[in-house]
Design an enzyme around this catalytic site. Sequence first.
Site, PDB file in Angstrom:
ATOM      1  CE  LYS A  25      -3.878  -2.067   2.563  1.00 11.33           C
ATOM      2  NZ  LYS A  25      -4.921  -2.003   1.538  1.00 11.33           N
ATOM      3  N   GLY A  44     -13.772  -5.173   5.524  1.00  9.43           N
ATOM      4  CA  GLY A  44     -14.692  -5.818   6.457  1.00  9.43           C
ATOM      5  C   GLY A  44     -15.029  -7.261   6.132  1.00  9.43           C
TER       6      GLY A  44
END
Length: 239
Positions: free
Chosen positions: A78, A211
């Site tokens: 990232k 999630g």
Amino acid sequence: MSDINIKIGLAEMLKGGVIMDVVNAEQAEIAQQAGAVAVMALERVPADIRKDGGIARMSDPKLIKEIMSVVSIPVMAKARIGHFVEAQILESLGVDFIDESEVLTPADELNHIDKDSFKVPFVCGCTNLGEALRRIGEGAALIRTKGEAGTGNIVEAVRQLRQVNKDINYIKNADKSELMAIAKNLQAPYDLVTYVHKNGKLPVPNFSAGGVATPADAALMMQLGAESVFVGSGIFKSA
């Protein structure tokens, strides 16, 4: 400098699988043995980033290199939104994909990275179709929902994927004369809106993240139309 079709082709190879967050080489090996199609190299999983607060930056290059040395599957890492120097560092390390990620603290609140100036393919998050098409317009080769990373709560990822699919269906069935107005409303490139109208899908693979906490969550996202899922900290942290 970049060939978007080659980048999209690399992203297509990840379809139908699971991309796993890992924080060390041992976890990366386990993920590969378990059948992950790729791993996301992180110093801290999103649940810990949320809990600890502070500034979240690109992972330590040493950690990324360690993970790259023990697996043969693609390794992602990232970079902060808009932080093109972090992306340059990751590209020089030889990572297979860069995720310009909202999980990290943004470096630029107005501008994303010009992804076309890199040879490595980029992953970007979205909450709706306009956002997805803007990121693709900047050179993203893979789109994912943002969801609510680190919570183990799937509701936002479901909402976002359903919204993207709904918007795609609307454009597919729209009259051609409406497309310019739709592009203006979405703040998206006209040529990409035209592509969606003709093909009924995004021009790049459409994955789900944020999630995903259980195998059932992953299956839910796939059955809702996600072509792969990013399984993060939620799978370890969910109660």
